[in-house]
Motif scaffolding. Structure first.
Motif, mmCIF file in Angstrom:
data_model
loop_
_atom_site.group_PDB
_atom_site.id
_atom_site.type_symbol
_atom_site.label_atom_id
_atom_site.label_comp_id
_atom_site.label_asym_id
_atom_site.label_seq_id
_atom_site.Cartn_x
_atom_site.Cartn_y
_atom_site.Cartn_z
ATOM 1 N N ARG A 1 0.834 -1.198 0.000
ATOM 2 C CA ARG A 1 0.000 0.000 0.000
ATOM 3 C C ARG A 1 0.872 1.253 0.000
ATOM 4 O O ARG A 1 1.963 1.266 0.583
ATOM 5 C CB ARG A 1 -0.921 0.001 1.212
ATOM 6 N N ILE A 2 0.389 2.262 -0.678
ATOM 7 C CA ILE A 2 1.001 3.589 -0.652
ATOM 8 C C ILE A 2 -0.106 4.582 -0.313
ATOM 9 O O ILE A 2 -1.184 4.539 -0.912
ATOM 10 C CB ILE A 2 1.644 3.947 -2.002
ATOM 11 N N LEU A 3 0.153 5.452 0.642
ATOM 12 C CA LEU A 3 -0.834 6.459 1.009
ATOM 13 C C LEU A 3 -0.609 7.717 0.178
ATOM 14 O O LEU A 3 0.513 8.216 0.081
ATOM 15 C CB LEU A 3 -0.724 6.803 2.485
ATOM 16 N N HIS B 1 4.055 5.781 10.093
ATOM 17 C CA HIS B 1 4.068 4.654 11.028
ATOM 18 C C HIS B 1 3.141 3.535 10.547
ATOM 19 O O HIS B 1 3.248 2.393 11.013
ATOM 20 C CB HIS B 1 3.637 5.110 12.425
ATOM 21 N N GLN B 2 2.220 3.849 9.624
ATOM 22 C CA GLN B 2 1.251 2.869 9.151
ATOM 23 C C GLN B 2 1.495 2.427 7.705
ATOM 24 O O GLN B 2 0.985 1.395 7.291
ATOM 25 C CB GLN B 2 -0.159 3.466 9.238
ATOM 26 N N TYR B 3 2.240 3.217 6.941
ATOM 27 C CA TYR B 3 2.442 2.950 5.517
ATOM 28 C C TYR B 3 3.935 2.987 5.180
ATOM 29 O O TYR B 3 4.677 3.795 5.749
ATOM 30 C CB TYR B 3 1.736 4.010 4.667
ATOM 31 N N ALA C 1 0.884 21.515 8.704
ATOM 32 C CA ALA C 1 -0.103 20.458 8.959
ATOM 33 C C ALA C 1 0.168 19.248 8.083
ATOM 34 O O ALA C 1 0.036 18.098 8.523
ATOM 35 C CB ALA C 1 -1.510 20.995 8.706
ATOM 36 N N LEU C 2 0.537 19.492 6.832
ATOM 37 C CA LEU C 2 0.828 18.399 5.907
ATOM 38 C C LEU C 2 2.014 17.573 6.396
ATOM 39 O O LEU C 2 1.976 16.330 6.377
ATOM 40 C CB LEU C 2 1.111 18.980 4.523
ATOM 41 N N LYS C 3 3.067 18.239 6.860
ATOM 42 C CA LYS C 3 4.247 17.536 7.367
ATOM 43 C C LYS C 3 3.902 16.722 8.612
ATOM 44 O O LYS C 3 4.421 15.609 8.806
ATOM 45 C CB LYS C 3 5.358 18.535 7.681
ATOM 46 N N ALA C 4 3.030 17.259 9.459
ATOM 47 C CA ALA C 4 2.627 16.517 10.661
ATOM 48 C C ALA C 4 1.886 15.240 10.301
ATOM 49 O O ALA C 4 2.126 14.174 10.891
ATOM 50 C CB ALA C 4 1.757 17.408 11.547
ATOM 51 N N TRP C 5 1.001 15.319 9.303
ATOM 52 C CA TRP C 5 0.286 14.123 8.866
ATOM 53 C C TRP C 5 1.228 13.118 8.208
ATOM 54 O O TRP C 5 1.104 11.903 8.431
ATOM 55 C CB TRP C 5 -0.843 14.501 7.907
ATOM 56 N N GLU C 6 2.146 13.590 7.386
ATOM 57 C CA GLU C 6 3.119 12.677 6.767
ATOM 58 C C GLU C 6 3.870 11.896 7.832
ATOM 59 O O GLU C 6 4.020 10.665 7.738
ATOM 60 C CB GLU C 6 4.117 13.465 5.915
ATOM 61 N N ALA C 7 4.375 12.595 8.849
ATOM 62 C CA ALA C 7 5.142 11.938 9.903
ATOM 63 C C ALA C 7 4.287 10.927 10.660
ATOM 64 O O ALA C 7 4.731 9.816 10.973
ATOM 65 C CB ALA C 7 5.699 12.990 10.869
ATOM 66 N N ALA C 8 3.027 11.287 10.950
ATOM 67 C CA ALA C 8 2.145 10.388 11.695
ATOM 68 C C ALA C 8 1.804 9.139 10.887
ATOM 69 O O ALA C 8 1.764 8.021 11.424
ATOM 70 C CB ALA C 8 0.876 11.126 12.093
ATOM 71 N N LEU C 9 1.552 9.310 9.590
ATOM 72 C CA LEU C 9 1.068 8.205 8.771
ATOM 73 C C LEU C 9 2.188 7.281 8.291
ATOM 74 O O LEU C 9 1.917 6.142 7.894
ATOM 75 C CB LEU C 9 0.285 8.757 7.577
#
Length: 279
Positions: free
Chosen positions: A55-57, A79-81, A69-77
């Motif tokens: 999978r690729i997000l 961990h899952q992708y 905000a975009l960088k914060a989401w990239e860092a958080a996600l």
């Protein structure tokens, strides 16, 4: 009384059944989310649908979100992708990075095939997401031409189709997938605000009032600049009534339409309606 949001057109039900069959052939999934609402635009059944596939997000509409905000989401996600790519399918930003991530997935898929004594082949990739998050526009950018229908409204793609974008990759464009019922009504409202579900499924005035309530603490100055009066004393309903009275001949629906259109087109500036949970 708030009317619950529900939208599940007949073609979505058919497409979901077809997608479940086609996913048996798929090696890799592009999970396309709306960068303004990554949590709410994540399909609740995504993990069940794709199983253990690569999978690729893809965080699309990245141009409508503040960089921080975009960088914060990239860092958080991350961990899952294994890969998180930010894109703007309309301008083509991020497409090169997505192709690079796809090549890495191609190598991993075919390395597993070689270990099983199988020949390498093109990686079959499904593009999955809610309606109108930009899946078809993304495919057209990847292919480099208008290979599939695309429009800025939910429900344009109504059938599955395979598109080859390179010798190594085939893409499956599919209609937006929806849960049969929105259990999380707050997520449903955010999807409506961002135009990621059809307008027949919600009351536009209720959605616009909630949009104002979400936007007010984030961009009060921008709201005042855009509409020329101080928004801070108002709730969403009160603001719509005031706006309707002074600018729309007392038509609250027109005031609601303008607010949502301004937000969706970026006239209120970059806004993230969700932030990742603190770690």
């Amino acid at each position: 009384m708030t009317t619950p949001i529900q939208w599940f057109p007949g073609h979505i039900a058919r497409a979901r059944r077809q997608l479940q069959e086609q996913l048996k052939l798929v090696d890799l999934v592009f999970n396309v989310l709306d960068a303004r609402i990554p949590q709410s635009s994540q399909h609740p059944d995504f993990a069940q649908l794709i199983g253990e596939r690569e999978r690729i997000l893809v965080l699309n509409r990245a141009d409508l979100v503040p960089v921080r905000a975009l960088k914060a989401w990239e860092a958080a996600l991350l961990h899952q992708y294994p890969a998180v790519v930010t894109t703007n399918a309309q301008s083509g930003a991020g497409i090169r990075e997505l192709l690079k991530a796809s090549q890495s997935a191609y190598q991993r898929v075919n390395e597993r095939r070689r270990r099983r004594g199988m020949l390498p082949r093109a990686v079959r990739t499904a593009v999955i997401g809610f309606p109108n998050v930009g899946k078809s526009a993304l495919i057209n950018r990847l292919v480099g031409k208008r290979a599939v229908r695309s429009a800025a409204q939910p429900g344009v793609t109504r059938q599955l189709q395979w598109v080859r974008i390179a010798e190594e990759i085939e893409l499956l464009d599919s209609p937006g997938i929806l849960p049969i019922k929105f259990a999380d009504q707050e997520a449903a409202i955010k999807l409506a605000i961002c135009d990621d579900i059809g307008s027949l499924g919600y009351n536009i005035e209720q959605v616009a009032a909630r949009a104002f309530d979400l936007l007010l603490p984030l961009i009060p100055e921008r709201l005042e600049e855009r509409y020329h009066f101080d928004p801070t004393p108002f709730t969403g309903e009160g603001w719509l009534a005031h706006q309707a009275q002074h600018r729309h001949h007392s038509l609250t629906q027109k005031a609601a339409e303008q607010l949502l259109q301004d937000f969706r087109r970026g006239h209120l500036g970059p806004v993230a309606l969700e932030a990742p949970a603190p770690t």
